[in-house]
Design an enzyme around this catalytic site. Structure first.
Site, PDB file in Angstrom:
ATOM      1  N   LYS A   1       9.527   4.995   8.111  1.00  0.00           N
ATOM      2  CA  LYS A   1       9.182   5.832   9.269  1.00  0.00           C
ATOM      3  C   LYS A   1      10.424   6.369   9.976  1.00  0.00           C
ATOM      4  O   LYS A   1      10.365   7.406  10.616  1.00  0.00           O
ATOM      5  CB  LYS A   1       8.261   5.077  10.215  1.00  0.00           C
TER       6      LYS A   1
HETATM    7  C1  PLP Z   1       3.440   3.265   7.765  1.00  0.00           C
HETATM    8  C2  PLP Z   1       3.748   2.498   6.535  1.00  0.00           C
HETATM    9  C3  PLP Z   1       3.045   2.724   5.325  1.00  0.00           C
HETATM   10  C4  PLP Z   1       1.915   3.711   5.207  1.00  0.00           C
HETATM   11  O1  PLP Z   1       2.338   5.053   5.334  1.00  0.00           O
HETATM   12  P1  PLP Z   1       1.273   6.227   5.598  1.00  0.00           P
HETATM   13  O2  PLP Z   1       2.117   7.425   5.853  1.00  0.00           O
HETATM   14  O3  PLP Z   1       0.515   5.788   6.817  1.00  0.00           O
HETATM   15  O4  PLP Z   1       0.408   6.349   4.406  1.00  0.00           O
HETATM   16  C5  PLP Z   1       3.429   2.007   4.207  1.00  0.00           C
HETATM   17  N1  PLP Z   1       4.402   1.083   4.267  1.00  0.00           N
HETATM   18  C6  PLP Z   1       5.102   0.836   5.400  1.00  0.00           C
HETATM   19  C7  PLP Z   1       6.137  -0.219   5.403  1.00  0.00           C
HETATM   20  C8  PLP Z   1       4.793   1.524   6.582  1.00  0.00           C
HETATM   21  O5  PLP Z   1       5.472   1.258   7.713  1.00  0.00           O
END
Ligand code: PLP
Length: 468
Positions: free
Chosen positions: A113
């Site tokens: 993120k």
């Molecule tokens: C947010 C997240 C996901 C999922 O990503 P999306 O964009 O919501 O599909 C997967 N793995 C981690 C570690 C995350 O923080």
């Protein structure tokens, strides 16, 4: 580039207009009016670029209302080795011939993120400065999103963050990550309740339109288009590292929750990046696996949503998914609105018609599911055979990637977090603690800055009013 809504509002908006917005006014999601196509000559030129320059090139196709020099400056300030750990920013880690991880989690909070949120922080500061405005970001987190948002917005002019988290329910590491921030513009509110209570409060506050306007409340959730477009860049960067010419194709496997990360892969593919398959992996919360197998999209109730050891994928509905369905339906906004507004809101589900479902193959999507036992086995196997420690979400992606691999097509599994964030499961799988980056030694012992709040929207409103 102008933006439209997936639900039929055809008002054309510029990037700067949608940057600080969540949903479109008709309840849909913003998408570019068309996808810019990248030709062979452009791909050849991009192949040689460092990450920040590549990011600038991709962003330029979607952002024409920020002067080029400013946009380049924002990209260069965002994607730096000091922030992301390596010159490549998203280096590949080879597991075996034709199979590698793309490391997206070496930013400040050790989850992918950061890739988008760090850019968003700089874009917000730029745009708010240009307008002479302020923004108060209100959010709820069970871990990854909140800390990525706080590290992206800390110390930024014009922005304050009010982040709700369930009191005493995050892992000690996650708490330490968030609560050790001492920046005056970051407010950690530990709500006496569970994550759902936090989310309900955010909804209640956001539904008070008068309060929202008066206090300039905004969000940074994964439906924000700027986050999505930032993620498109690393699909190109992964492709260039895994191939030596633009004749080659690759596949990507993506652990998915809200369909944000893999939606960026879909956009990259629509732009012409040679992607064969987009392999979507879910955990026990298999809303999306069910859809790609059957054409039925069924939102789960809270009671049906499992708490798993890959918690950032524990979703009951996939908030970005409407973007893909809009494209799948040939951008028929009326049909999209009927499915998501009428069918989902009335019945909690919809089913594609057979000819609509048949088109999924043209978009490269396949899916699979992974359980707690699969995660343990995958973490163990990867450590023993490849000497690489992976986190639980990446393990979900890798498990499904192995099932879906095709001969002669390199597979890139997106590494979405580092194992240290989910230490308990690593210990369960390997009988040892995960490695921890040097900068994060002992963060649990740092002074913590947070305020415990009752689970009451009014209490949160009062806090915001007094602190902004
Ligand atoms: C947010 C997240 C996901 C999922 O990503 P999306 O964009 O919501 O599909 C997967 N793995 C981690 C570690 C995350 O923080």
């Amino acid at each position: 580039m102008k933006y439209i809504s997936t639900r039929g509002d055809r008002t054309l908006r510029g990037f700067s207009e949608i940057l600080l917005e969540g949903l479109a006014p008709d309840g849909g999601l913003y998408l570019p009016a068309e996808y810019p196509k990248v030709d062979a000559a452009t791909l050849a030129r991009w192949r040689k670029l460092p990450y920040a320059e590549l990011a600038f090139e991709v962003l330029s196709l979607y952002i024409d209302d920020i002067p080029s020099a400013d946009l380049r400056d924002i990209a260069v300030r965002t994607y730096r080795q000091e922030v992301f750990g390596t010159a490549e920013i998203v280096p590949l880690k080879r597991l075996e011939p034709g199979l590698c991880l793309e490391a997206l989690s070496n930013g400040p909070t050790l989850a992918f993120k950061d890739m988008a949120m760090q850019l968003l922080g700089n874009l917000f500061e730029y745009e708010l400065g240009r307008r002479g405005e302020q923004l108060n970001i209100l959010g709820a987190t069970s871990g990854d999103t909140g800390s990525a948002a706080e590290y992206a917005m800390r110390g930024k002019q014009g922005v304050r963050v009010f982040m709700l988290s369930p009191h005493r329910r995050m892992s000690p590491f996650q708490q330490a990550q968030m609560f050790s921030l001492q920046d005056a513009n970051i407010h950690n509110l530990a709500v006496e309740g569970v994550f759902d209570d936090c989310q309900d409060i955010v909804k209640a506050v956001s539904n008070d339109l008068e309060f929202k306007r008066r206090h300039r409340i905004g969000t940074v959730n994964s439906i924000n288009w700027a986050r999505l477009v930032a993620q498109v860049v690393y699909y190109f960067a992964g492709y260039f590292q895994a191939t030596s010419s633009n004749e080659e194709v690759v596949s990507f496997a993506v652990p998915s929750g809200n369909f944000g990360n893999i939606c960026a892969g879909h956009v990259a593919r629509m732009m012409g990046l040679p992607i064969r398959q987009l392999v979507l992996a879910t955990n026990e919360n298999d809303v999306l696996d069910e859809f790609f197998r059957t054409g039925t999209y069924r939102v789960r109730k809270s009671a049906e949503t499992h708490e798993t050891s890959s918690p950032s994928m524990d979703i009951s509905k996939a908030s970005n998914f409407e973007r893909f369905v809009f494209d799948l339906l040939g951008r028929d906004a009326e049909r999209t609105r009927r499915l998501f507004k009428e069918e989902v809101e009335l019945h909690g589900s919809f089913q594609l018609l057979p000819h609509e479902f048949a088109r999924i193959a043209d978009y490269g999507f396949v899916s699979g599911k992974s359980t707690h036992a699969d995660r343990l086995a995958t973490i163990r196997d990867t450590f023993e055979r490849c000497g690489v420690m992976i986190d639980t979400h990446t393990a979900d992606g890798l498990k499904v990637a192995r099932e879906r691999r095709q001969p002669d097509v390199p597979m890139l599994v997106l590494e979405t977090a580092l194992p240290v964030k989910f230490a308990a499961t690593i210990v369960e799988a390997l009988g040892r603690e995960p490695e921890r980056p040097a900068a994060l030694q002992g963060i649990e012992d740092l002074p913590k800055r947070y305020t415990v709040m009752p689970p009451s929207p009014q209490a949160i409103k009062d806090y915001i009013a007094q602190n902004c």
